[in-house]
Design an enzyme around this catalytic site. Structure first.
Site, PDB file in Angstrom:
ATOM      1  N   HIS A 110       0.827  -1.208   0.000  1.00 17.24           N
ATOM      2  CA  HIS A 110       0.000   0.000   0.000  1.00 17.24           C
ATOM      3  C   HIS A 110       0.862   1.258   0.000  1.00 17.24           C
ATOM      4  O   HIS A 110       2.034   1.239   0.378  1.00 17.24           O
ATOM      5  CB  HIS A 110      -0.964   0.013   1.189  1.00 17.24           C
ATOM      6  CG  HIS A 110      -0.307   0.086   2.533  1.00 17.24           C
ATOM      7  ND1 HIS A 110       0.140   1.259   3.101  1.00 17.24           N
ATOM      8  CD2 HIS A 110      -0.038  -0.895   3.452  1.00 17.24           C
ATOM      9  CE1 HIS A 110       0.650   1.015   4.289  1.00 17.24           C
ATOM     10  NE2 HIS A 110       0.562  -0.288   4.533  1.00 17.24           N
ATOM     11  N   CYS A 115       3.531  -4.488   6.782  1.00 17.49           N
ATOM     12  CA  CYS A 115       3.098  -4.309   5.400  1.00 17.49           C
ATOM     13  C   CYS A 115       4.266  -3.808   4.546  1.00 17.49           C
ATOM     14  O   CYS A 115       5.301  -3.428   5.066  1.00 17.49           O
ATOM     15  CB  CYS A 115       1.947  -3.306   5.320  1.00 17.49           C
ATOM     16  SG  CYS A 115       0.358  -3.968   5.863  1.00 17.49           S
TER      17      CYS A 115
END
Length: 252
Positions: free
Chosen positions: A194, A210
């Protein structure tokens, strides 16, 4: 007004404009190995006298074409740039082609290669690299993802994609809530690729697990991967009707 219709005083807010950093299109003259400057005070060096003589400053996040040659002067390891100068390898995130590609790297199959030690993401079509950039994976490096803020390792497939979504955590001592995080692609449990508009430290471990990309790179990767996002949709889940998700291969 927030995405769930709550009101927040403007005095409590500050803009997060997002980094302007982006990777390089490998179809436009770039080859592996290459590197991205990941520290603000990097220099290139002249080593003709077997010493480190500064030959110019390198701007933060500058992409550099490498020759593949390396050397040591004392305890310092250096890599050679195409212009003949040398750079400390600790100052750059280096993208290299694996000595052995995975078995699924065939024909024009799309897949994503991510190195935790290098902090590099490369998009491949079969055996051909088409895009490379620096990323920020879990801040605890190669630790146990179940016990630390490390990125999970292995081979996965993109499960679902969202143009924006809320990302939060309910762990004790690790509470955060991020609204409208852009270009989110989940591939394993709560792990996702992301955009991270709140920082500019691509090339260094930083996240809670992440894979953080610059907003520009996150959009590019999002638009390249499968399943494709149908026109006017805000998100898509991999399925028989929408298509199989792109492979995400994460390794040390």
């Amino acid at each position: 007004m927030t995405t769930d219709a709550r009101l927040v005083p403007t005095s409590k807010l500050k803009p997060a404009r997002g980094s302007t950093f982006h990777g390089v299109d490998m179809r436009k003259g770039w080859e592996l190995p290459l590197a991205f400057v990941r520290v603000p005070d990097a220099y290139k060096y002249d080593t003709s006298k077997r010493s480190l003589e500064k030959a110019g400053k390198l701007a933060f996040h500058t992409p550099i074409q490498l020759t593949g040659k390396s050397m040591r002067i004392g305890e310092t390891r250096l890599v050679e740039a195409k212009d003949g100068t040398w750079i400390k390898d600790s100052d750059v995130a280096i993208a290299v082609k694996p000595s052995e590609l995975p078995s699924f790297a065939a024909k024009t199959k799309k897949w994503i290669d991510i190195s935790i030690l290098s902090q590099i993401l490369i998009l491949y079509e079969g055996t051909k690299p088409v895009f490379a950039t620096a990323v920020a994976t879990g801040r605890d490096g190669l630790g146990d993802p179940k016990k630390t803020y490390s990125t999970v390792r292995g081979t996965f497939k993109i499960r679902e994609k969202h143009v924006t979504t809320t990302m939060d955590s309910h762990e004790v001592g690790n509470k955060f809530e991020l609204r409208d995080v852009p270009w989110v692609q989940y591939f394993e449990a709560g792990y996702a690729l992301h955009a991270a508009p709140w920082h500019d430290e691509y090339g260094k471990p930083r996240s809670h697990g992440c894979i953080n990309l610059s907003p520009i790179d996150a959009r590019r990767v999002f638009m390249w991967t499968d399943p494709p996002l149908p026109t006017d949709w805000h998100g898509v889940q991999a399925s028989e009707s929408t298509g199989e998700g792109t492979v995400v291969h994460i390794h040390p």
